[in-house]
Design a protein around this motif. Structure first.
Motif, mmCIF file in Angstrom:
data_model
loop_
_atom_site.group_PDB
_atom_site.id
_atom_site.type_symbol
_atom_site.label_atom_id
_atom_site.label_comp_id
_atom_site.label_asym_id
_atom_site.label_seq_id
_atom_site.Cartn_x
_atom_site.Cartn_y
_atom_site.Cartn_z
ATOM 1 N N ALA A 123 0.660 -1.420 0.224
ATOM 2 C CA ALA A 123 0.427 -0.411 -0.279
ATOM 3 C C ALA A 123 0.669 1.390 -0.160
ATOM 4 N N PRO A 124 0.300 2.137 -0.882
ATOM 5 C CA PRO A 124 1.276 2.987 -0.374
ATOM 6 C C PRO A 124 1.425 3.832 0.869
ATOM 7 N N ILE A 125 2.686 4.175 1.045
ATOM 8 C CA ILE A 125 2.625 4.686 2.570
ATOM 9 C C ILE A 125 2.168 6.197 2.258
ATOM 10 N N GLY A 126 0.928 6.908 3.639
ATOM 11 C CA GLY A 126 -0.045 8.333 3.534
ATOM 12 C C GLY A 126 1.188 8.544 4.579
ATOM 13 N N GLU A 158 -8.959 0.424 15.116
ATOM 14 C CA GLU A 158 -9.508 -0.474 14.165
ATOM 15 C C GLU A 158 -10.535 -0.292 13.384
ATOM 16 N N LEU A 159 -9.624 -0.539 12.288
ATOM 17 C CA LEU A 159 -10.634 0.033 11.310
ATOM 18 C C LEU A 159 -10.828 -1.718 10.342
ATOM 19 N N ARG A 160 -12.051 -2.248 10.461
ATOM 20 C CA ARG A 160 -11.546 -3.975 9.457
ATOM 21 C C ARG A 160 -12.807 -3.228 8.687
ATOM 22 N N ILE A 161 -12.236 -3.705 7.274
ATOM 23 C CA ILE A 161 -13.257 -3.767 6.080
ATOM 24 C C ILE A 161 -13.296 -5.226 5.993
ATOM 25 N N THR A 167 -7.932 -4.248 7.543
ATOM 26 C CA THR A 167 -7.343 -3.992 8.574
ATOM 27 C C THR A 167 -6.344 -2.815 8.829
ATOM 28 N N LEU A 168 -7.213 -2.187 8.758
ATOM 29 C CA LEU A 168 -6.199 -0.618 9.558
ATOM 30 C C LEU A 168 -6.190 -0.377 10.209
ATOM 31 N N SER A 169 -5.281 -0.213 10.964
ATOM 32 C CA SER A 169 -4.998 0.463 12.395
ATOM 33 C C SER A 169 -4.238 2.195 12.709
ATOM 34 N N ARG A 170 -4.321 2.528 13.790
ATOM 35 C CA ARG A 170 -4.462 3.369 14.097
ATOM 36 C C ARG A 170 -2.775 3.465 14.572
ATOM 37 N N ASN A 171 -2.143 5.146 13.717
ATOM 38 C CA ASN A 171 -0.925 5.380 14.097
ATOM 39 C C ASN A 171 -0.675 5.520 15.228
ATOM 40 N N VAL A 223 -2.300 0.472 6.373
ATOM 41 C CA VAL A 223 -2.365 -1.260 6.402
ATOM 42 C C VAL A 223 -1.707 -1.748 7.261
ATOM 43 N N SER A 224 -2.611 -3.254 7.895
ATOM 44 C CA SER A 224 -1.708 -3.590 8.688
ATOM 45 C C SER A 224 -1.853 -5.006 8.674
#
Length: 571
Positions: A180-183, A222-225, A199-203, A189-190
């Protein structure tokens, strides 16, 4: 764009965010279909649509309580001349990518050029209007434009900024699932499994957590799709407690299908979120590149045969109002009856190319709500005959003996639109027209829409209170033959093109509103879409532990509100 921003320089948080919101918890949402890339900025592949909103930032950011206003995000200051022929940004010294490295001017320059030349089509139109981009200081850069377009200075602030070093020696356009591109956003994306979840994790070291523009946002750890084959299976997963929230688009289902135990026990809460944004357009887009859909009389006949009142009563219980134009439900929507003087003056030079009703007034046909819809079907028969289509041996044919048969391209799992088409098919059968739904998997659906390989297809365009350059992408003539363009209908209208140019160069709110209302007339009277119902309010069912501020933005529940300012409230 016009006037002054609502929030002064000392604001502490957006008016619809809770700066005291607790951090923690997990949010799980569902998508249908699948994904084959983690790069939401490339043209190739299908990413989870949420990625470009949850993990990436731009030089400026929106307040969803103000149309046409941006505030500094990665940029600490913005300098723009009166004529808006250029814009200069100065980066915040504390701005960081998720890997901790600083955001540099070099990253910004690379991002603009790469997205403008190799990125998704939605980014390339802006790049074609850039005369030059250059570094002007250790943390500043200047973009000069080659086109008179007052919105460009704002659009320049909304390009995602990516890390140049990540892509050295790599093909940005074909990254797929490799990375995934670094933003610079709060989430990264974890974990992921193709076809199943992302799954995305809060930095915890997110650089912008204390910015007024971000205070009270990005509250979930955490956000999961999760991905499902169709909407029915997705809803069942929500009922079973596997998902945290479910967005409902059918008012009848909202009133009748939410009596499962989690709701009656209070474990699931139904929240309604009002909004003031335009209706946008939802319905069946007709591909004018294909005969006979290039003939407005055939399109009007198909609209007449679509018995909205009966279908709406069958599918939604008749609760949701019909979309009447692209910007209906807002101050930007066209008004009933003949065009007022200021709108007529804009359209008059293109009168020869305008379809009937554009200047005189156009309204969608209505029926008495019964199944037969006789009056509108009689009108449809007359229009079809004018266009050279008559019933021969029980089917509609033209003078060459060609039979009028149509198909509707749908994504697998789109049960609601499949039902609509099946009801619609029975009415068209009475005209001698055969229409069939064609359900394909996600990859085929995207590919065929990109190549305009369809007669009709499901169509949805969200439209804002600040329409601008994206209108060229949606309805511009350049997209008629450009694969992957969002001009699915193949609209080729000099009047529409001119109205878009006009709204981009307007210097007052009144001139801007007149241009948008004129564009709305051209699009609506163009008979390009068979409209269905408005999503007049947001309907989100969610676990009771999820909360949102009482203050709501005028844009309502769209991206930027959910899940951005929601939080998890432990019991």
């Amino acid at each position: 764009m016009y006037g002054e921003p609502t929030l002064d320089a000392g604001f502490t948080a957006l008016p619809y965010a809770n700066p005291e919101a607790p951090k923690g918890g997990k949010l799980v949402v569902g998508n249908t279909g699948g994904f084959d890339t983690l790069n939401p900025f490339a043209q190739k592949g299908t990413p989870p649509w949420q990625l470009r909103f949850w993990g990436y930032e731009s030089l400026m950011g929106r307040s969803w309580d103000e149309p046409f206003t941006l505030y500094g995000l990665l940029a600490e200051s913005i300098n723009v001349p009166e004529d808006r022929s250029w814009v200069e940004f100065t980066l915040r010294p504390e701005a960081r990518f998720s890997d901790g490295s600083p955001v540099t001017v070099e990253d910004v320059l690379w991002s603009y050029e790469t997205l403008g030349t190799e990125g998704h089509l939605r980014y390339r139109g802006f790049w074609s209007k850039v005369a030059g981009i250059e570094q002007t200081g250790p943390r500043s850069l200047k973009i000069t434009f080659n086109t008179e377009d007052r919105e460009l200075a704002l659009i320049a602030g909304m390009r995602p900024i990516l890390k140049k070093a990540q892509w050295e020696g790599k093909d940005f356009a074909a990254s797929g699932l490799s990375e995934a591109p670094i933003g610079t956003g709060a989430y990264v994306v974890s974990d992921f499994e193709p076809g199943r979840f992302v799954t995305l994790s809060r930095n915890p070291d997110y650089w912008g957590a204390d910015l007024p523009l971000r205070r009270g946002m990005h509250n979930f750890d955490e956000l999961r799709i999760d991905f499902f084959g169709d909407q029915t299976v997705l809803f069942e997963a929500f009922k079973a407690g596997e998902l945290s929230a479910y967005r409902e688009f059918n008012a009848d289902k909202w009133n009748s299908a939410y009596d499962f135990p989690a709701v009656t026990d209070g474990d699931v809460v139904k929240s309604e979120i009002p909004h003031q944004r335009p209706s946008g357009m939802t319905g069946l887009a007709m591909n004018t590149r294909r005969a006979p859909l290039g003939d407005w009389r055939v399109r009007e006949a198909l609209i007449l045969a679509f018995n909205f009142e009966y279908i709406n009563g069958t599918v939604t219980g008749g609760i949701q109002p019909r979309i009447t134009s692209y910007f209906s439900n807002s101050t930007l929507g066209m008004r009933d009856g003949p065009a007022p003087d200021e709108v007529r003056a804009l359209l008059q030079p293109y009168a020869d190319s305008l379809l009937p009703g554009t200047l005189e007034g156009y309204a969608l046909p209505t029926s008495d709500g019964t199944k037969r819809n006789r009056r509108n079907l009689r009108r449809a028969v007359g229009l079809l005959a004018e266009a050279g289509w008559t019933v021969q041996d029980g089917v509609l044919k033209n003078a060459d003996g060609q039979v009028l048969t149509l198909s509707v391209l749908l994504r697998q799992g789109d049960a609601e639109m499949k039902t609509i088409v099946e009801i619609y098919a029975r009415a068209l059968d009475r005209l001698g027209i055969t229409i069939t739904p064609e359900l394909v998997d996600n990859a085929q659906y995207v590919a065929r829409q990109s190549e305009f390989d369809f007669d009709l297809t499901r169509f949805r365009r969200d439209l804002s209170l600040s329409p601008g350059n994206e209108q060229k992408l949606y309805w511009g003539r350049a997209g008629v033959n450009q694969p992957g363009s969002r001009n699915l209908m193949g609209i080729d209208s000099p009047a529409a093109e001119a109205m878009i140019d006009r709204l981009l160069t307007s210097k007052s709110t009144d001139d801007f509103t007149a241009a948008v209302r004129a564009l709305d007339r051209v699009l609506t009277a163009g008979r390009y879409v068979i409209p269905i119902w408005q999503y007049d309010k947001g309907r989100i069912a969610h676990k009771r532990q999820l909360a949102h501020p009482e203050s709501l933005p005028i844009y309502g529940d769209r991206t930027g509100f959910f899940p951005d300012v929601w939080w998890y409230q432990p019991e």
